[in-house]
Structure formats: C-alpha cells, structure tokens
Write a protein that holds these residues in place. Structure first.
Motif, PDB file in Angstrom:
ATOM      1  N   HIS A  53      -9.850  -2.719  10.296  1.00  0.00           N
ATOM      2  CA  HIS A  53     -10.760  -3.271   9.271  1.00  0.00           C
ATOM      3  C   HIS A  53      -9.958  -3.843   8.099  1.00  0.00           C
ATOM      4  CE1 HIS A  53     -14.195  -0.506  10.861  1.00  0.00           C
ATOM      5  NE2 HIS A  53     -14.162  -1.657  11.505  1.00  0.00           N
ATOM      6  N   LYS A  54      -8.860  -3.157   7.732  1.00  0.00           N
ATOM      7  CA  LYS A  54      -8.006  -3.681   6.642  1.00  0.00           C
ATOM      8  C   LYS A  54      -7.436  -5.040   7.037  1.00  0.00           C
ATOM      9  CE  LYS A  54      -6.742   0.875   4.908  1.00  0.00           C
ATOM     10  NZ  LYS A  54      -5.770   1.962   4.989  1.00  0.00           N
ATOM     11  N   ARG A  55      -7.041  -5.155   8.302  1.00  0.00           N
ATOM     12  CA  ARG A  55      -6.491  -6.429   8.774  1.00  0.00           C
ATOM     13  C   ARG A  55      -7.572  -7.523   8.754  1.00  0.00           C
ATOM     14  NH1 ARG A  55      -3.098  -8.024  13.726  1.00  0.00           N
ATOM     15  NH2 ARG A  55      -2.859 -10.217  13.226  1.00  0.00           N
ATOM     16  N   LEU A  56      -8.796  -7.165   9.158  1.00  0.00           N
ATOM     17  CA  LEU A  56      -9.895  -8.138   9.118  1.00  0.00           C
ATOM     18  C   LEU A  56     -10.160  -8.602   7.679  1.00  0.00           C
ATOM     19  CD1 LEU A  56     -12.466  -6.638  11.662  1.00  0.00           C
ATOM     20  CD2 LEU A  56     -11.275  -8.828  11.865  1.00  0.00           C
ATOM     21  N   ILE A  57     -10.154  -7.640   6.751  1.00  0.00           N
ATOM     22  CA  ILE A  57     -10.340  -7.986   5.337  1.00  0.00           C
ATOM     23  C   ILE A  57      -9.214  -8.921   4.886  1.00  0.00           C
ATOM     24  CG2 ILE A  57     -10.148  -6.984   2.993  1.00  0.00           C
ATOM     25  CD1 ILE A  57     -11.873  -4.630   4.025  1.00  0.00           C
ATOM     26  N   GLY A  58      -7.993  -8.623   5.324  1.00  0.00           N
ATOM     27  CA  GLY A  58      -6.845  -9.475   4.988  1.00  0.00           C
ATOM     28  C   GLY A  58      -7.024 -10.897   5.517  1.00  0.00           C
ATOM     29  N   LEU A  59      -7.554 -11.023   6.725  1.00  0.00           N
ATOM     30  CA  LEU A  59      -7.749 -12.352   7.316  1.00  0.00           C
ATOM     31  C   LEU A  59      -8.871 -13.117   6.610  1.00  0.00           C
ATOM     32  CD1 LEU A  59      -7.229 -11.417  11.071  1.00  0.00           C
ATOM     33  CD2 LEU A  59      -5.865 -13.070   9.775  1.00  0.00           C
ATOM     34  N   ILE A  60      -9.925 -12.390   6.197  1.00  0.00           N
ATOM     35  CA  ILE A  60     -10.998 -13.049   5.431  1.00  0.00           C
ATOM     36  C   ILE A  60     -10.433 -13.530   4.089  1.00  0.00           C
ATOM     37  CG2 ILE A  60     -13.189 -12.652   4.206  1.00  0.00           C
ATOM     38  CD1 ILE A  60     -14.090 -10.934   6.574  1.00  0.00           C
ATOM     39  N   ASN A  61      -9.574 -12.723   3.471  1.00  0.00           N
ATOM     40  CA  ASN A  61      -8.929 -13.141   2.215  1.00  0.00           C
ATOM     41  C   ASN A  61      -8.001 -14.334   2.431  1.00  0.00           C
ATOM     42  OD1 ASN A  61     -10.176 -11.278   0.508  1.00  0.00           O
ATOM     43  ND2 ASN A  61      -8.648  -9.696   0.911  1.00  0.00           N
ATOM     44  N   ASP A  62      -7.311 -14.357   3.571  1.00  0.00           N
ATOM     45  CA  ASP A  62      -6.445 -15.507   3.878  1.00  0.00           C
ATOM     46  C   ASP A  62      -7.275 -16.785   3.998  1.00  0.00           C
ATOM     47  OD1 ASP A  62      -4.271 -13.824   3.987  1.00  0.00           O
ATOM     48  OD2 ASP A  62      -4.078 -13.863   6.179  1.00  0.00           O
ATOM     49  N   LEU A  63      -8.430 -16.644   4.652  1.00  0.00           N
ATOM     50  CA  LEU A  63      -9.313 -17.796   4.838  1.00  0.00           C
ATOM     51  C   LEU A  63      -9.811 -18.276   3.469  1.00  0.00           C
ATOM     52  CD1 LEU A  63     -10.721 -19.545   6.982  1.00  0.00           C
ATOM     53  CD2 LEU A  63     -12.548 -17.846   7.083  1.00  0.00           C
TER      54      LEU A  63
END
Ligand code: FE2
Ligand code: FE2
Length: 135
Positions: A21-31
């Motif tokens: 989930h932390k990685r998913l949050i990181g990817l949403i932030n990258d986007l």
C-alpha cells in the motif's frame, strides 16, 4: 507536497500488504508530481502504466492470501478489485488517461478509491490473516 501520505491508521496488520500500500501511495504521488510538473504525456502515461501494473500485482497478492486462508469475504473483496481494474483500464484507454490535464480526475478517483478500499475492505482482512499466522 505529496498528494497522499501514509498514516499508521491505514495499517492492515499485515506487513507485506502495508508495504505494498505504501508503494501504491508512492506511485500515486509520482503520478501527481508528473502532472504538476506538466511532464509530457509520455511520462505521465509511463507512470500511470506502472501504477496500473503494480495495482494488479498487489491485488493478486491479496487474493492469493485469501485463497490460501479461505477468507470468507473473498467474493466481495475480489469484486471491488475487479471493478477498479476495469475502471482504470477504461481510463487508460480513453483520452482521460493520457491527457495531462484531464488525468487530475483519474488521480482524484484513484486516491479516493485506495483510501476507501484500505479503510473499509483491506483493514477487514487483518484479523483473519493474523489468525492464520500471517503477520
Ligand atoms: Fe484489496
Ligand atoms: Fe490492498
């Protein structure tokens, strides 16, 4: 500034899934960062593709754990995953997924979906998986 920040209250009690989930949050932030910086459609699309791929991997991991432990809520949970995957595929195929401005809608939708899904559905499997020896 990040769009989304991990909070302890998001924890499911399962380390692997919290990390995912932390990685998913990181990817949403990258986007979000790519869009704010008005990066090229190619860059935005590339980040969106990574997010879609990782979401699919994460859903598979959760569903494998459900199958292994005979999680009773598997049908409802998997239906939510499948619905999100179909919605995101539709975004990616439409102009909204590739247009840097319109993608803000996609981003808001993903943020909202992820937070709600973790809060209402993912946190619900913690006790069950813990009881099956998965920490
Ligand atoms: Fe889930
Ligand atoms: Fe999840």
């Amino acid at each position: 500034m990040s769009l989304l920040t991990w909070k302890d209250e998001f924890s499911t009690g399962i380390t692997q899934f919290d990390d995912e989930h932390k990685r998913l949050i990181g990817l949403i932030n990258d986007l979000h960062a790519a869009m704010l910086a008005s990066r090229s459609q190619e860059v935005v699309q590339d980040v969106l593709r990574k997010l879609v791929q990782y979401t699919q991997i994460h859903f598979r991991h959760e569903e494998e754990a459900f199958a292994r432990t005979h999680y009773p809520q598997v049908a409802q949970h998997k239906a939510q995953h499948d619905k999100l995957a179909a919605q995101v595929q539709a975004f990616v195929k439409s102009d909204r997924g590739v247009n840097a401005h319109l993608s803000i809608d996609v981003l808001k939708f993903l943020k909202q979906w992820l937070l709600e899904h973790i809060e209402k559905s993912d946190k619900a499997y913690g006790a069950h998986l813990n009881a099956k020896g998965i920490q």
